[in-house]
Design a protein around this motif. Structure first.
Motif, short mmCIF file in Angstrom:
data_model
loop_
_atom_site.label_atom_id
_atom_site.label_comp_id
_atom_site.label_asym_id
_atom_site.label_seq_id
_atom_site.Cartn_x
_atom_site.Cartn_y
_atom_site.Cartn_z
N ARG A 1 0.84 -1.19 0.00
CA ARG A 1 0.00 0.00 0.00
C ARG A 1 0.88 1.25 0.00
NH1 ARG A 1 -5.18 0.51 2.43
NH2 ARG A 1 -6.34 -1.33 1.87
N ALA A 2 0.40 2.30 -0.65
CA ALA A 2 1.11 3.57 -0.65
C ALA A 2 0.93 4.25 0.71
CB ALA A 2 0.59 4.47 -1.75
N SER A 3 1.95 4.92 1.17
CA SER A 3 1.86 5.63 2.44
C SER A 3 1.10 6.95 2.24
CB SER A 3 3.25 5.91 3.01
OG SER A 3 3.89 6.90 2.22
N PHE B 1 2.05 13.60 -1.82
CA PHE B 1 2.98 14.08 -2.84
C PHE B 1 2.36 13.96 -4.24
CE2 PHE B 1 6.28 13.27 -6.00
CZ PHE B 1 7.00 14.44 -5.89
N ASP B 2 1.71 12.83 -4.51
CA ASP B 2 1.06 12.64 -5.80
C ASP B 2 -0.03 13.68 -6.02
OD1 ASP B 2 2.68 10.48 -6.33
OD2 ASP B 2 1.18 8.98 -5.81
N LEU B 3 -0.81 13.96 -4.99
CA LEU B 3 -1.88 14.94 -5.10
C LEU B 3 -1.33 16.34 -5.39
CD1 LEU B 3 -4.93 15.44 -4.83
CD2 LEU B 3 -4.52 15.89 -2.41
N VAL B 4 -0.28 16.72 -4.69
CA VAL B 4 0.34 18.04 -4.90
C VAL B 4 0.93 18.12 -6.31
CG1 VAL B 4 2.25 19.53 -4.17
CG2 VAL B 4 0.76 18.47 -2.47
#
Length: 56
Positions: free
Chosen positions: A18-20, A26-29
């Motif tokens: 699972r991604a932390s 970070f992906d969202l930003v």
């Protein structure tokens, strides 16, 4: 050759994780910043690199 079942253990360790929360944030930003640059370039295709750095 090794222990019996050792091959299975290696496959299980290399499986999906699972991604932390930090990775997801970070992906969202990153996606938001890319979206803002894209919108700015759509509205002003002649924007220079300096303009792209000044995201509103």
């Amino acid at each position: 050759m090794g222990e019996p079942g050792g091959e299975r253990l290696r496959r299980e360790k290399a499986g999906w994780q699972r991604a932390s929360f930090l990775e997801l944030l970070f992906d969202l930003v990153f996606v938001f910043a890319l979206n803002q640059v894209s919108v700015r370039l759509i509205h002003d295709p002649s924007a220079t690199a300096e303009d792209a750095r000044m995201i509103e």
